[in-house]
Write a protein that holds these residues in place. Structure first.
Motif, PDB file in Angstrom:
ATOM      1  N   HIS A  42      -5.796  52.049  -1.729  1.00  0.00           N
ATOM      2  CA  HIS A  42      -5.170  51.590  -0.624  1.00  0.00           C
ATOM      3  C   HIS A  42      -6.427  52.582   0.244  1.00  0.00           C
ATOM      4  O   HIS A  42      -6.226  53.798   0.299  1.00  0.00           O
TER       5      HIS A  42
ATOM      6  N   ASP B 125      -6.997  53.621   4.215  1.00  0.00           N
ATOM      7  CA  ASP B 125      -6.029  53.879   5.390  1.00  0.00           C
ATOM      8  C   ASP B 125      -6.766  54.643   6.378  1.00  0.00           C
ATOM      9  O   ASP B 125      -7.524  55.725   6.220  1.00  0.00           O
TER      10      ASP B 125
ATOM     11  N   ASP C  43      -4.067  49.273  10.409  1.00  0.00           N
ATOM     12  CA  ASP C  43      -5.164  50.313  10.094  1.00  0.00           C
ATOM     13  C   ASP C  43      -5.288  50.679   8.644  1.00  0.00           C
ATOM     14  O   ASP C  43      -6.078  51.378   8.364  1.00  0.00           O
ATOM     15  N   ASP C  44      -4.859  49.631   7.698  1.00  0.00           N
ATOM     16  CA  ASP C  44      -5.394  49.912   6.473  1.00  0.00           C
ATOM     17  C   ASP C  44      -5.283  48.383   5.806  1.00  0.00           C
ATOM     18  O   ASP C  44      -5.108  47.373   6.183  1.00  0.00           O
TER      19      ASP C  44
END
Length: 224
Positions: A111, A113, A165-166
């Motif tokens: 992930h 971010d 934003d990710d």
């Protein structure tokens, strides 16, 4: 039964047993962050770090990512179970099936971010000042965790994350009961020479040792 109890005790007490207990922060070092949402833990870096010539936008090597996040200052990485990550869209908790499957070897994602500004220190955010050598080791650990295409670029799995934003990239290694998202963060700290837990089943395990490291006085630089 005794073996199971011993295993549970190892998981729980491993939080309190430090590895690299002699780690001290580096005066004027590079600031990184250990961040948690209460369940997962992430490693957060400056997007651009001039002393080590590290530029995460260049490492991600994707024109859309560069265009979208060029003005962001920090970037975070967290490793975890693919089914659990994708099942968490819409702020939902993954179903029982996804949770049970995560106990056995299963595919993983990183992930990614982005942060417009540095995370603010808090109960779930621990800043650490580390040396250039430690920073290089920690960034290498992250890069070695993502899968790449034939050109060496990380494989973007899903350009849309939980927020604007990710996003996710495909990761190496399998997730299972003994290799969890928090274990990944903990291994990154440990293999880079930073203080870490012997075993970190929970985000709180990672944060506890990071916070102990942050409380230690910085190591003394040699004087002339």
């Amino acid at each position: 039964m005794a073996a199971f109890v011993a295993f549970i005790l190892l998981l729980m007490t491993g939080t309190l047993v430090p590895v690299n207990s002699d780690f001290r922060q580096t005066p004027d070092g590079i600031q990184v962050f250990v961040v948690s949402n209460g369940v997962h833990s992430d490693l957060v870096f400056p997007v651009r770090e001039p002393r080590t010539a590290t530029n995460w936008l260049q490492k991600l090597n994707d024109s859309t990512v560069v265009s979208k996040f060029g003005r962001y200052e920090y970037i975070g990485f967290g490793w975890g179970n693919e089914g659990f990550y994708l099942g968490s869209y819409g702020r939902q908790f993954p179903g029982l099936g996804a949770t049970l499957r995560a106990a056995f070897p299963s595919p993983t994602l990183l992930h990614v971010d982005f942060y417009k500004n540095a995370p603010q220190p808090s109960e779930r955010v621990v800043p650490l000042l580390i040396s250039e050598a430690q920073y290089r080791q920690l960034t290498a650990f992250v890069v070695q965790s993502w899968q790449t295409d034939s050109a060496g670029r990380p494989l973007l799995m899903n350009a849309a994350g939980y927020t604007p934003d990710d996003f996710f990239v495909r990761a190496k290694d399998k997730y299972h009961l003994l290799r969890t998202c928090n274990d990944w963060t903990n291994r990154g700290l440990r293999t880079s020479g930073l203080r870490a837990a012997l075993k970190a089943p929970f985000a709180a395990s990672v944060l506890y040792q990071a916070r102990q490291a942050s409380k230690k006085p910085p190591r003394q630089l040699p004087t002339d």
